[in-house]
Motif scaffolding. Structure first.
Motif, mmCIF file in Angstrom:
data_model
loop_
_atom_site.group_PDB
_atom_site.id
_atom_site.type_symbol
_atom_site.label_atom_id
_atom_site.label_comp_id
_atom_site.label_asym_id
_atom_site.label_seq_id
_atom_site.Cartn_x
_atom_site.Cartn_y
_atom_site.Cartn_z
ATOM 1 N N MET A 10 0.655 66.921 3.092
ATOM 2 C CA MET A 10 2.054 67.309 3.182
ATOM 3 C C MET A 10 2.917 66.065 3.039
ATOM 4 N N THR A 11 4.140 66.285 2.691
ATOM 5 C CA THR A 11 5.030 65.139 2.538
ATOM 6 C C THR A 11 5.386 64.562 3.914
ATOM 7 N N SER A 12 5.760 63.296 3.918
ATOM 8 C CA SER A 12 6.109 62.663 5.186
ATOM 9 C C SER A 12 7.347 63.315 5.791
ATOM 10 N N GLY A 13 8.247 63.800 4.943
ATOM 11 C CA GLY A 13 9.435 64.469 5.443
ATOM 12 C C GLY A 13 9.094 65.757 6.163
ATOM 13 N N VAL A 14 8.173 66.518 5.593
ATOM 14 C CA VAL A 14 7.736 67.758 6.230
ATOM 15 C C VAL A 14 7.070 67.453 7.563
ATOM 16 N N TYR A 15 6.238 66.422 7.568
ATOM 17 C CA TYR A 15 5.557 66.069 8.815
ATOM 18 C C TYR A 15 6.568 65.704 9.902
ATOM 19 N N ALA A 16 7.571 64.939 9.531
ATOM 20 C CA ALA A 16 8.594 64.542 10.504
ATOM 21 C C ALA A 16 9.342 65.763 11.032
ATOM 22 N N GLN A 17 9.650 66.692 10.146
ATOM 23 C CA GLN A 17 10.344 67.906 10.579
ATOM 24 C C GLN A 17 9.488 68.721 11.547
ATOM 25 N N ILE A 18 8.198 68.775 11.255
ATOM 26 C CA ILE A 18 7.284 69.550 12.098
ATOM 27 C C ILE A 18 7.236 68.974 13.512
ATOM 28 N N VAL A 19 7.014 67.679 13.597
ATOM 29 C CA VAL A 19 6.893 67.056 14.919
ATOM 30 C C VAL A 19 8.212 67.180 15.684
ATOM 31 N N ALA A 20 9.325 66.967 14.982
ATOM 32 C CA ALA A 20 10.626 67.083 15.643
ATOM 33 C C ALA A 20 10.840 68.494 16.174
ATOM 34 N N HIS A 21 10.501 69.487 15.370
ATOM 35 C CA HIS A 21 10.675 70.879 15.792
ATOM 36 C C HIS A 21 9.810 71.188 17.012
ATOM 37 N N CYS A 22 8.577 70.710 16.994
ATOM 38 C CA CYS A 22 7.674 70.989 18.114
ATOM 39 C C CYS A 22 8.185 70.347 19.409
ATOM 40 N N LEU A 23 8.731 69.157 19.309
ATOM 41 C CA LEU A 23 9.258 68.496 20.503
ATOM 42 C C LEU A 23 10.542 69.163 20.981
ATOM 43 N N GLU A 24 11.359 69.574 20.036
ATOM 44 C CA GLU A 24 12.616 70.224 20.408
ATOM 45 C C GLU A 24 12.383 71.529 21.156
ATOM 46 N N LEU A 75 -6.127 66.257 6.610
ATOM 47 C CA LEU A 75 -4.668 66.299 6.548
ATOM 48 C C LEU A 75 -4.118 64.938 6.138
ATOM 49 N N LEU A 76 -3.476 64.908 4.995
ATOM 50 C CA LEU A 76 -2.892 63.667 4.508
ATOM 51 C C LEU A 76 -1.373 63.776 4.564
ATOM 52 N N ILE A 77 -0.774 62.723 5.078
ATOM 53 C CA ILE A 77 0.686 62.654 5.155
ATOM 54 C C ILE A 77 1.143 61.578 4.194
ATOM 55 N N GLY A 78 1.987 61.921 3.261
ATOM 56 C CA GLY A 78 2.441 60.895 2.337
ATOM 57 C C GLY A 78 3.275 61.499 1.229
ATOM 58 N N ASP A 79 3.670 60.661 0.325
ATOM 59 C CA ASP A 79 4.508 61.095 -0.782
ATOM 60 C C ASP A 79 3.876 60.625 -2.083
ATOM 61 N N ASN A 100 -2.805 60.742 -6.297
ATOM 62 C CA ASN A 100 -1.727 59.800 -6.016
ATOM 63 C C ASN A 100 -1.156 59.978 -4.611
ATOM 64 N N TYR A 101 -1.703 60.942 -3.915
ATOM 65 C CA TYR A 101 -1.210 61.187 -2.570
ATOM 66 C C TYR A 101 -1.707 60.110 -1.641
ATOM 67 N N LEU A 102 -0.812 59.398 -1.046
ATOM 68 C CA LEU A 102 -1.202 58.241 -0.254
ATOM 69 C C LEU A 102 -1.016 58.528 1.225
ATOM 70 N N PRO A 103 -2.109 58.603 1.964
ATOM 71 C CA PRO A 103 -1.966 58.805 3.401
ATOM 72 C C PRO A 103 -1.334 57.587 4.052
ATOM 73 N N ARG A 104 -0.325 57.812 4.851
ATOM 74 C CA ARG A 104 0.368 56.689 5.474
ATOM 75 C C ARG A 104 -0.093 56.451 6.895
ATOM 76 N N GLU A 105 -0.598 57.483 7.500
ATOM 77 C CA GLU A 105 -0.958 57.317 8.897
ATOM 78 C C GLU A 105 -2.003 58.346 9.259
ATOM 79 N N ASN A 106 -2.761 57.985 10.227
ATOM 80 C CA ASN A 106 -3.757 58.909 10.731
ATOM 81 C C ASN A 106 -3.132 59.681 11.881
ATOM 82 N N VAL A 107 -2.910 60.961 11.655
ATOM 83 C CA VAL A 107 -2.236 61.747 12.689
ATOM 84 C C VAL A 107 -3.231 62.409 13.623
#
Lengths: 111, 174
Positions: B1-15, B168-172, B40-47
């Motif tokens: 998934m894109t990093s933006g989607v991942y950020a939205q998911i975590v924010a929503h879950c915390l909210e 699960l890969l997070i990246g763009d 070309n999908y580059l994982p940025r972090e291990n979630v």
């Protein structure tokens, strides 16, 4: 004029992969039965054998849940769209800690 | 998934704490479990944080031959939904939110790929409830565990009442 019926991905396998099919009838129930007549694999997927709406399925007529209208007897017109959606549910379950723990946790964090 | 989607998911879950959060993922239909994700999908972090009693996973431990349903999964849109169950132990995606998400995804040429929900007090493993009520064997089930100081996210497929974890890969796309 037939009514448009939007299908969720899980039902498209029964409709030659189509996301939208058409059905004829004067009520939601009649339209859904017409769809089953065209795609027999849909039998029992939305309407149970006893003729009621499957409990794990939500059916919308335009923007309204038919359970709050006339259920399967809800009249339809040519311009209507019926959307079939699976119920999406789950969760940690009853084995999870007491929800009040969450309230206490947030309170502890100053929320 | 894109990093933006991942950020939205975590924010929503915390909210949505202390209740379980839920929402739907959408992405291009052509990737819906049919082909491997872009190289070309580059994982940025291990979630995936290690669970209790579990050693941190190494790259070598991740099989390269997972079923294709685990791949081909490019979630580029997240649709937060109301939890109609209003519970810290259960979630029900508000059907009207699902309907609106489905319509919007179609307008954008996307399809619903799966569902996200949080476990407010436990690790992100599918529960019996998750497995029993999984609506679509082609979907991807993303769970955000909030039982530790940092959110931990894992993705699964659930078919025939069996859950198997995907990668699960997070990246763009670069």
């Amino acid at each position: 004029m037939p009514v448009e019926i939007r299908l969720p991905s899980i039902l498209r396998v029964h409709a030659d992969g189509k996301s939208i099919v058409e059905g004829k009838g004067s009520t939601v129930g009649e339209v859904l039965q017409d769809v089953v007549n065209s795609y027999p694999g849909m039998e029992g997927q939305v309407v149970t054998a006893d003729g009621s709406l499957h409990k794990f399925v939500n059916v919308y007529l335009n923007d309204d849940d038919i359970r709050y209208l006339g259920s399967l007897d809800t009249p339809v017109s040519d311009s209507d769209t019926i959307s079939i959606l699976p119920a999406v549910a789950g969760g940690a379950g009853e084995a999870a800690p007491d929800p009040q723990d969450g309230v206490a946790m947030l309170a502890g964090l100053g929320w | 998934m894109t990093s933006g989607v991942y950020a939205q998911i975590v924010a929503h879950c915390l909210e949505r704490l202390p209740e379980e959060a839920c929402g739907l993922l959408a992405g291009p239909a052509s990737f819906h479990g049919l082909q491997p994700a872009s190289s070309n999908y580059l994982p940025r972090e291990n979630v995936n944080q290690p669970m209790a009693g579990e050693e941190p996973a190494t790259q070598e431990e991740v099989p390269d031959t997972l079923d294709t349903v685990h791949y081909g999964y490019e979630a580029c849109a997240f649709y937060p939904a109301n939890n109609a169950a209003s519970s810290a132990r259960l979630y029900t995606v508000d059907p009207l939110d699902y309907l609106r998400a489905d319509r919007d995804a179609e307008k954008r040429g996307l399809v619903i790929l799966g569902v996200v929900h949080s476990h407010t007090h436990t690790d992100p493993y599918p529960s019996t409830v998750d497995i029993d009520q999984a609506p679509d064997p082609k979907w991807h089930y993303v769970i955000v565990g909030l039982g530790r100081p940092l959110p931990s996210t894992r993705a699964y497929s659930i078919r025939d009442r069996k859950a198997s974890e995907g990668r699960l890969l997070i990246g763009d796309q670069g």
